[in-house]
Scaffold this motif. Structure first.
Motif, mmCIF file in Angstrom:
data_model
loop_
_atom_site.group_PDB
_atom_site.id
_atom_site.type_symbol
_atom_site.label_atom_id
_atom_site.label_comp_id
_atom_site.label_asym_id
_atom_site.label_seq_id
_atom_site.Cartn_x
_atom_site.Cartn_y
_atom_site.Cartn_z
ATOM 1 N N GLY A 17 0.781 -1.238 0.000
ATOM 2 C CA GLY A 17 0.000 0.000 0.000
ATOM 3 C C GLY A 17 0.808 1.281 0.000
ATOM 4 O O GLY A 17 1.959 1.298 -0.408
ATOM 5 N N CYS A 18 0.172 2.332 0.505
ATOM 6 C CA CYS A 18 0.719 3.688 0.355
ATOM 7 C C CYS A 18 1.732 4.012 1.456
ATOM 8 O O CYS A 18 1.959 3.233 2.367
ATOM 9 N N GLN A 19 2.267 5.224 1.376
ATOM 10 C CA GLN A 19 3.264 5.685 2.354
ATOM 11 C C GLN A 19 2.699 5.666 3.767
ATOM 12 O O GLN A 19 3.425 5.480 4.737
ATOM 13 N N THR A 53 -1.815 -4.477 5.475
ATOM 14 C CA THR A 53 -2.458 -4.675 4.168
ATOM 15 C C THR A 53 -3.058 -3.414 3.549
ATOM 16 O O THR A 53 -3.346 -2.439 4.236
ATOM 17 N N CYS A 54 -3.294 -3.509 2.233
ATOM 18 C CA CYS A 54 -3.890 -2.419 1.457
ATOM 19 C C CYS A 54 -5.144 -2.938 0.752
ATOM 20 O O CYS A 54 -5.161 -4.059 0.250
ATOM 21 N N HIS A 55 -6.170 -2.080 0.684
ATOM 22 C CA HIS A 55 -7.466 -2.497 0.150
ATOM 23 C C HIS A 55 -7.831 -1.701 -1.103
ATOM 24 O O HIS A 55 -8.938 -1.816 -1.624
ATOM 25 N N ILE A 56 -6.895 -0.886 -1.598
ATOM 26 C CA ILE A 56 -7.252 0.133 -2.577
ATOM 27 C C ILE A 56 -7.765 -0.454 -3.893
ATOM 28 O O ILE A 56 -8.675 0.080 -4.503
ATOM 29 N N GLY A 87 -3.980 -3.125 9.033
ATOM 30 C CA GLY A 87 -4.140 -2.234 7.880
ATOM 31 C C GLY A 87 -5.538 -2.232 7.297
ATOM 32 O O GLY A 87 -6.522 -2.595 7.948
ATOM 33 N N CYS A 88 -5.610 -1.850 6.021
ATOM 34 C CA CYS A 88 -6.903 -1.494 5.431
ATOM 35 C C CYS A 88 -7.790 -2.682 5.060
ATOM 36 O O CYS A 88 -9.016 -2.547 5.135
ATOM 37 N N VAL A 89 -7.222 -3.824 4.665
ATOM 38 C CA VAL A 89 -8.094 -4.979 4.401
ATOM 39 C C VAL A 89 -8.687 -5.449 5.738
ATOM 40 O O VAL A 89 -9.882 -5.776 5.833
ATOM 41 N N GLY A 227 -0.479 12.494 4.586
ATOM 42 C CA GLY A 227 -1.908 12.387 4.852
ATOM 43 C C GLY A 227 -2.599 11.990 3.563
ATOM 44 O O GLY A 227 -2.017 12.129 2.485
ATOM 45 N N GLN A 228 -3.838 11.501 3.642
ATOM 46 C CA GLN A 228 -4.574 11.176 2.411
ATOM 47 C C GLN A 228 -4.991 12.443 1.699
ATOM 48 O O GLN A 228 -5.251 12.456 0.517
ATOM 49 N N ASN A 229 -5.055 13.533 2.440
ATOM 50 C CA ASN A 229 -5.454 14.804 1.854
ATOM 51 C C ASN A 229 -4.847 15.916 2.711
ATOM 52 O O ASN A 229 -5.531 16.530 3.515
HETATM 53 FE FE1 F3S Z 1 -3.138 3.272 1.806
HETATM 54 FE FE2 F3S Z 1 -4.079 1.134 0.622
HETATM 55 FE FE3 F3S Z 1 -5.073 1.876 2.920
HETATM 56 S S1 F3S Z 1 -3.504 2.960 -0.375
HETATM 57 S S2 F3S Z 1 -4.809 4.058 3.027
HETATM 58 S S3 F3S Z 1 -2.977 1.203 2.526
HETATM 59 S S4 F3S Z 1 -6.212 1.106 1.204
#
Ligand code: F3S
Ligand code: SAH
Ligand code: SF4
Length: 475
Positions: A17-19, A53-56, A87-89, A227-229
């Motif tokens: 996922g992201c930073q 994890t990342c859910h994007i 994380g996000c998942v 930040g996301q934004n």
């Molecule tokens: Fe980042 Fe992925 Fe969560 S992009 S905010 S880790 S869904």
């Protein structure tokens, strides 16, 4: 002796996922260090396996499921190993995961990071208690699940005094992320982030500055505000609902001035920034603050107004270009980068061509481009005109080809110039070779026999390819 026995346990972490997730992993490691866990790269020797994890996009979730398939035999062989999904998942699908992969011990969300040591203790206790009743792999317990958002009305806090002895070993000393805001209120119709990270909450400015000072005292030169934004940083703290109703105030821009005032900070970057929340005040900060680097990641997503509207991005192509113009006016050499989604529901050939023409017009330094991925629970799932996969593939390839040419062209144009390069890490494959970045964010391989991590060197660019520039230190 005590020193040798200090780390009794090992933790293996894998991060997608992201930073934000990378920064979260660092925080989790810092907390785990306080209860004697040291990181290892060797999954077979780990006492604790943590998957952040990342859910994007759907692909990101697939990666988790296939990794769990690989780890299952290890867990069967050694049931005492603790296996956790964070994380996000974990946040978005805790219930489904608990059923799908019951051999996992713990499922926790992004707001449980500070609690990790105590939660881990609880799981270890549960393991111990289950011994002698049934073996813990085939037991009847289900994973321990905790994914509650912190519930605070506003603000959040990250204790910065959690610094175990190995902390410095796992850090890139030169460039560090600093979280300033979490969550997102924008609800773009394709995106899971508002559901996996909750509403926007900003950290207090004093706390951020305290962390920046702390990092600089450790030798850090570049601060990346995260930040996301980031543009809506601090609006919650001043009671504004969005940047356009804040009475002209932009706490994010104020923060840039404050961080810039910290002695020892050499470069400031930030990510990510939504064009919707972009005001001339931010352009003014670029004009006033030389420490803010000459690079700007400004995700556009699409070049078509029709698609931007369906995405709920809340800006038009022209508004995007106008905002870019404010920055280019004060920083003509600035390197822009962006994110683009191809094949969003309803994207026609004309819409896609609008995206291509925008990319050509913008002359980005680089782009991240993705095929639209349907995400359960997001509004775009309900759009009926989904684009066929083969068309998405073709459009992605076309877009990437256009950008590759541009990136190569820009990199080749660097040959012969002299750039200030902040050296970030050693090139593991070659002697006397290092990697750093120009102020525009371009990667440079630098040849010098002098140990130079953390130094900013004047480098003459002698060669370039799609990935990096190659240069020699000016004498
Ligand atoms: Fe980042 Fe992925 Fe969560 S992009 S905010 S880790 S869904
Ligand atoms: N907050 C950032 C984006 C964070 S997500 C912003 O608004 O600029 C990172 C990128 O993933 C997005 O910019 C978008 O291009 C991509 N993305 C998000 N959801 C997606 C989806 N459902 N399918 C494909 N790409 C997606
Ligand atoms: Fe997702 Fe949009 Fe928020 Fe970015 S601004 S995190 S794309 S909802």
């Amino acid at each position: 002796m005590q020193q040798q026995n200090q780390y009794l346990k090992k933790v293996y972490v894998q991060t997608w996922g992201c930073q934000m997730n990378v920064a979260d992993t660092e925080r989790m490691l810092a907390h785990l260090g306080t209860c004697n866990y040291k990181p290892t790269d060797e999954v077979n020797e780990a006492d604790f396996i943590l998957l952040n994890t990342c859910h994007i996009r759907e692909k990101a979730r697939h990666k988790l499921v296939s990794r769990l398939g690989e780890l299952k035999p290890l867990k069967e062989k050694n049931p005492d190993v603790i296996l956790a999904i964070a994380g996000c998942v974990a946040q978005a699908e805790s219930e489904a995961l608990a059923k799908e992969v019951p051999f996992v011990d713990m499922i926790i969300g992004p707001d449980q990071i500070e609690q990790l040591p105590s939660l881990l203790e609880e799981v270890v206790r549960k393991h111990e208690a289950s011994k002698g009743i049934v073996d813990s792999f085939h037991n009847s317990f289900s994973p321990f699940v905790l994914t509650k958002f912190d519930g605070k009305e506003k603000g959040y806090s990250i204790p910065i005094d959690v610094v175990p002895p190995f902390y410095d070993e796992i850090k890139n000393e030169v460039s560090r992320y600093v979280n300033i805001i979490k969550g997102c209120n924008n609800f773009c119709t394709f995106c899971v982030v508002p559901y996996t990270r909750g509403r926007e909450k900003s950290r207090l400015q004093e706390e951020i500055l305290q962390e920046v000072n702390h990092l600089v005292s450790k030798g850090v030169k570049e601060i990346i505000l995260l930040g996301q934004n980031v543009n809506s940083y601090g609006l919650d703290l001043i009671g504004a609902t969005d940047i356009h109703s804040s009475g002209g105030k932009m706490p994010f821009s104020d923060l840039l001035y404050e961080v810039s005032n910290v002695q020892g900070v050499e470069r400031i970057r930030f990510t990510t920034s939504n064009p919707h929340d972009f005001t001339p005040t931010l352009a003014k900060a670029f004009e006033d603050l030389p420490k803010v680097t000459n690079s700007f990641h400004l995700a556009v997503q699409s070049g078509s107004d029709r698609i931007l509207d369906r995405m709920n991005r809340q800006y038009t192509r022209n508004e995007y270009l106008e905002r870019v113009g404010w920055i280019r006016k004060v920083r003509p050499q600035i390197a822009f980068s962006t994110d683009i989604i191809v094949g969003f529901p309803g994207e026609s050939q004309q819409d896609f061509e609008d995206t291509l023409s925008l990319v050509e017009e913008m002359k980005y330094a680089f782009i991240y481009a993705f095929k639209y991925s349907i995400r359960k629970g997001t509004p775009a799932t309900r759009f009926h005109d989904q684009v066929p996969e083969e068309i998405k593939d073709k459009r992605l390839q076309l877009l990437l080809d256009v950008q590759k040419k541009e990136t190569l062209k820009q990199n080749l144009a660097e040959i012969g110039s002299v750039r200030e390069v902040l050296i970030l890490y050693k090139n593991r494959k070659e002697e006397d070779s290092w990697y750093g970045r120009t102020n525009e964010g371009r990667l440079v391989k630098v040849q010098t026999s002098m140990p130079c991590i953390g130094f900013t060197l004047s480098v003459k660019i002698e060669d370039a390819n799609l990935i990096a520039l190659v240069g020699r230190v000016c004498q």
